[in-house]
Design an enzyme around this catalytic site. Structure first.
Site, PDB file in Angstrom:
ATOM      1  N   SER A 194     -10.969   1.025   3.209  1.00 45.57           N
ATOM      2  CA  SER A 194     -10.304   0.622   4.454  1.00 45.57           C
ATOM      3  C   SER A 194      -9.582   1.825   5.049  1.00 45.57           C
ATOM      4  CB  SER A 194      -9.308  -0.507   4.173  1.00 45.57           C
ATOM      5  OG  SER A 194      -9.981  -1.657   3.698  1.00 45.57           O
ATOM      6  N   ARG A 213       0.805  -1.220   0.000  1.00 42.77           N
ATOM      7  CA  ARG A 213       0.000   0.000   0.000  1.00 42.77           C
ATOM      8  C   ARG A 213       0.845   1.281   0.000  1.00 42.77           C
ATOM      9  NH1 ARG A 213      -2.298  -3.750  -1.008  1.00 42.77           N
ATOM     10  NH2 ARG A 213      -4.301  -4.518  -0.268  1.00 42.77           N
ATOM     11  N   GLU A 219      -4.911   4.742   6.133  1.00 46.54           N
ATOM     12  CA  GLU A 219      -4.582   4.498   4.730  1.00 46.54           C
ATOM     13  C   GLU A 219      -4.925   5.686   3.835  1.00 46.54           C
ATOM     14  OE1 GLU A 219      -5.777   1.322   1.223  1.00 46.54           O
ATOM     15  OE2 GLU A 219      -5.694   0.635   3.296  1.00 46.54           O
TER      16      GLU A 219
END
Length: 376
Positions: A262, A185, A368
């Site tokens: 998320s 990520r 995130e």
């Protein structure tokens, strides 16, 4: 998936060479994020070609004005005060296919294209490699920044190169995927405002078959063994159904999708740190609890953020103060706007969850999404 970069310069807005016909003042950013939260941008410009995008960014940088690059708004949290400079909407379009040989095809896509539309077209043309990334909201330009991933596939596995505008020099150049530091990520492009993605290239397989299925839940739904291939369309449909069940496919009527996806990344721990965390988990939950962990490189393991959140006492649908925000009723990793919320309401809930997991297990969850004009 979010694609936004904020340059934190003085709040005074400087007059730039941008045409007043192109720029609009005090445009609400809440309307351009999937959370439907955030204050206005002082000015707003929509760039429909890569040339317009390059010109706009260069002009703002020369003027020293704060700049926010805005993609699909699906990985973006904007503070209630908004953004004091110019938000540039990346609305560039264009796709091209070129043969690479040995059953491979290169797909070149402009940064402003809708990601799921690109995936859908690739699958419809019998190309494999992107199908497990179906249903992810946002734009193509965000995929290398975030190294977008889902259901056992990451963009790093198919990305070949990107074209970037280097804001330090004002020049456009191509960089190979291996130079981007793609990891879980993240990439060298994340968390910096030095470069703007103009287009990306992906190497896909012809023949209509998916990438190997390596995610247990997806393999179970498809009825195949780990590592098997299936028709790309079958994999896409299965992924979309799984995502819908978790509130991860955008639906304006479903407040569980009024989120940034998320909110926390799965924590990656080295082996020595993990040992201490497992002791904390055993003390709280019992010695025989099965803790899901996953390989994350040499000497590292990845924990499930959702598992930690739930075991720390936060259930699906858990509401923050005032009830205007809540964990999704389908997936505890998503923080959702139930209507009438503020960004600060959302951040209060994020802090509650983060602090609760830290107190329970000694693990620090990290956000995130890109946070603009706010922090937790």
């Amino acid at each position: 998936m979010r694609r936004a970069m904020a340059r934190r310069l003085p709040l005074a807005v400087v007059t730039t060479p941008l045409s007043s016909a192109r720029a609009r003042a005090h445009v609400p950013l809440a309307e351009r994020t999937t959370l439907r939260l955030g204050g206005p941008a002082a000015r707003f410009v929509r760039a429909t070609t890569s040339a317009e995008l390059v010109d706009a960014v260069r002009a703002l940088d020369v003027a020293g004005e704060p700049l926010l690059l805005l993609g699909g708004g699906s990985n973006l949290v904007v503070g209630d005060a908004g953004f004091p400079g110019t938000a540039v909407q990346v609305a560039t379009r264009g796709r091209r296919l070129d043969p690479l040989g040995d059953g491979l095809v290169q797909l070149t896509v402009e940064a402003g294209e809708d990601w799921d539309a690109v995936v859908a077209e690739a699958v419809s043309q019998g190309l494999g490699g992107l199908e497990c990334l179906s249903g992810i909201p946002g734009q193509v330009g965000a995929t290398p920044v975030q190294n977008v991933g889902a259901y056992g596939v990451e963009v790093a596995q198919v990305l070949t190169s990107v074209d970037l505008l280097d804001r330090r020099t004002g020049r456009v150049h191509q960089r190979p995927a291996e130079a981007l530091g793609l990891a879980y990520r993240t990439s060298v492009l994340k968390g910096t405002d030095h470069a703007v993605v103009l287009r990306a290239r992906y190497a896909l397989t012809s023949g209509g078959q998916s990438a190997p299925i390596r995610y247990a839940e997806l393999a179970r739904v498809l009825g195949v063994a780990h590592g098997d291939r299936v028709p790309a369309d079958a994999a896409r449909q299965a992924v979309l159904e799984l995502r819908r069940g978790k509130g991860m496919v955008l639906d304006a009527a479903d407040h569980d999708t009024w989120s940034a996806g998320s909110f926390f990344t799965n924590p990656v721990l080295d082996d020595s740190t993990l040992t201490g965390v497992l002791i904390r988990i055993a003390e709280r939950l019992g010695r025989h609890v099965d803790v899901p962990t996953y390989p994350a490189g040499p000497g590292q393991r990845k924990l499930s953020a959702a598992w930690l959140i739930e075991r720390a006492g936060f259930t699906r649908g858990h509401r923050g103060p005032g009830g205007r925000v809540a964990l999704s009723g389908k997936h505890t990793l998503a923080l959702t706007n139930r209507g009438g919320a503020s960004t600060e309401d959302l951040l209060d809930l994020a802090r509650e969850v983060r602090d609760g997991v830290r107190a329970a297990f000694g693990v620090e969850l990290r956000p995130e999404p890109v946070l603009v004009g706010c922090e937790i």
